[in-house]
Design a protein around this motif. Structure first.
Motif, short mmCIF file in Angstrom:
data_model
loop_
_atom_site.label_atom_id
_atom_site.label_comp_id
_atom_site.label_asym_id
_atom_site.label_seq_id
_atom_site.Cartn_x
_atom_site.Cartn_y
_atom_site.Cartn_z
N SER A 1 -13.13 -2.46 -7.61
CA SER A 1 -11.79 -2.10 -7.11
C SER A 1 -11.88 -1.43 -5.73
O SER A 1 -11.02 -1.63 -4.88
CB SER A 1 -11.06 -1.20 -8.10
OG SER A 1 -11.82 -0.02 -8.35
N ASP B 1 -12.79 -4.25 -3.26
CA ASP B 1 -11.61 -5.11 -3.04
C ASP B 1 -10.63 -4.48 -2.06
O ASP B 1 -10.10 -5.15 -1.17
CB ASP B 1 -10.90 -5.41 -4.36
CG ASP B 1 -11.69 -6.34 -5.26
OD1 ASP B 1 -12.68 -6.96 -4.79
OD2 ASP B 1 -11.33 -6.45 -6.45
N ARG B 2 -10.38 -3.17 -2.20
CA ARG B 2 -9.47 -2.49 -1.28
C ARG B 2 -10.01 -2.53 0.15
O ARG B 2 -9.29 -2.82 1.10
CB ARG B 2 -9.26 -1.03 -1.72
CG ARG B 2 -8.29 -0.28 -0.81
CD ARG B 2 -8.23 1.23 -1.05
NE ARG B 2 -9.48 1.87 -0.70
CZ ARG B 2 -10.35 2.38 -1.56
NH1 ARG B 2 -10.11 2.35 -2.85
NH2 ARG B 2 -11.47 2.94 -1.15
N LYS C 1 -12.20 -4.63 1.50
CA LYS C 1 -12.18 -6.01 2.03
C LYS C 1 -10.77 -6.45 2.38
O LYS C 1 -10.56 -7.16 3.37
CB LYS C 1 -12.82 -6.97 1.04
CG LYS C 1 -14.32 -6.76 0.89
CD LYS C 1 -14.88 -7.59 -0.25
CE LYS C 1 -16.35 -7.30 -0.47
NZ LYS C 1 -16.90 -8.00 -1.63
N LYS C 2 -9.79 -6.04 1.60
CA LYS C 2 -8.38 -6.37 1.87
C LYS C 2 -7.94 -5.78 3.22
O LYS C 2 -7.09 -6.34 3.90
CB LYS C 2 -7.50 -5.84 0.75
CG LYS C 2 -6.05 -6.18 0.88
CD LYS C 2 -5.25 -5.67 -0.30
CE LYS C 2 -3.79 -6.01 -0.14
NZ LYS C 2 -2.97 -5.45 -1.22
N CYS C 3 -8.56 -4.67 3.60
CA CYS C 3 -8.25 -4.01 4.87
C CYS C 3 -9.19 -4.46 6.00
O CYS C 3 -9.26 -3.82 7.04
CB CYS C 3 -8.33 -2.49 4.70
SG CYS C 3 -7.09 -1.82 3.60
N LYS C 4 -9.92 -5.52 5.77
CA LYS C 4 -10.82 -6.13 6.76
C LYS C 4 -12.13 -5.38 6.97
O LYS C 4 -12.90 -5.70 7.86
CB LYS C 4 -10.13 -6.34 8.12
CG LYS C 4 -8.82 -7.09 8.05
CD LYS C 4 -9.03 -8.53 7.67
CE LYS C 4 -7.72 -9.30 7.77
NZ LYS C 4 -7.36 -9.97 6.55
N ARG D 1 -15.96 -4.36 5.67
CA ARG D 1 -16.98 -5.16 5.01
C ARG D 1 -17.81 -4.26 4.09
O ARG D 1 -17.99 -3.07 4.38
CB ARG D 1 -17.90 -5.82 6.03
CG ARG D 1 -17.17 -6.83 6.90
CD ARG D 1 -18.08 -7.49 7.91
NE ARG D 1 -18.66 -6.48 8.79
CZ ARG D 1 -19.90 -6.53 9.29
NH1 ARG D 1 -20.71 -7.53 9.01
NH2 ARG D 1 -20.35 -5.58 10.08
N TYR E 1 -9.83 0.49 7.74
CA TYR E 1 -10.58 -0.59 7.10
C TYR E 1 -10.88 -0.31 5.63
O TYR E 1 -11.86 -0.80 5.09
CB TYR E 1 -11.86 -0.87 7.89
CG TYR E 1 -11.55 -1.20 9.33
CD1 TYR E 1 -10.92 -2.40 9.66
CD2 TYR E 1 -11.80 -0.28 10.34
CE1 TYR E 1 -10.58 -2.68 10.97
CE2 TYR E 1 -11.47 -0.56 11.66
CZ TYR E 1 -10.86 -1.76 11.96
OH TYR E 1 -10.51 -2.05 13.26
N GLY E 2 -10.02 0.48 5.00
CA GLY E 2 -10.11 0.65 3.56
C GLY E 2 -10.64 1.97 3.06
O GLY E 2 -10.54 2.25 1.86
#
Length: 160
Positions: A82, A85-86, A88-91, A93, A130-131
């Motif tokens: 989780s 995923d957050r 990566k969703k914000c670009k 890595r 970026y998350g």
């Protein structure tokens, strides 16, 4: 009611701390930061807020009266699905370097830096878009007569 009220207070407090840190020019927090763990005890209730890999560990007594450690928090690292995923969703890595295949880190979208081994932290503002977040995970535990004490622990604190 107890948990939701304390949770809201913890989330608000952690957000305010991060915002104040971002405004303090005497602290270089662009590519550095800190984790945190805090706890409120109200009667026989514990409410714990955790950010990063700081830990709360409860000592209780086992069936043979021996001390038994119980980890009350989860290390919030980028290898948790989780959290990854957050990010990566914000670009951002998430990957581990060949030299440390077990240590997943957060990286900027186009650069192999800064390589933060946390998914949540105060500061580290280079990764906030970026998350990386400063929202704590809040948990609850009702104490029993066998519970003795709690250790709140962190590492990497440097005082100048």
């Amino acid at each position: 009611m107890l948990l939701s009220s304390w949770e809201a207070s913890f989330v608000k407090s952690f957000k305010e701390i991060d915002e104040e840190l971002s405004l303090d020019s005497s602290i270089d927090s662009f590519c550095s930061g800190s984790t945190a763990v805090t706890m409120i005890k109200q009667g026989d209730h514990l409410v714990i807020a955790n950010l990063g890999d700081s830990r709360a560990v409860l000592c209780t007594r086992g069936q043979k009266n021996q001390p038994v450690p119980i980890q009350l928090t989860v290390d919030l690292k980028p290898n948790i699905k989780s959290e990854a995923d957050r990010i990566k969703k914000c670009k951002g890595r998430v990957f581990a370097m060949d030299e440390e295949p077990e240590v997943f880190r957060v990286w900027l979208p186009d650069e192999n830096c800064p390589g933060l081994a946390m998914a949540r932290a105060f500061g580290d503002f280079c990764l906030k878009d970026y998350g990386l977040i400063s929202t704590p995970e809040v948990s609850y535990r009702k104490l029993t007569p066998d519970d003795e004490f709690v250790v709140l622990a962190t590492d990497g604190v440097r005082v100048k």
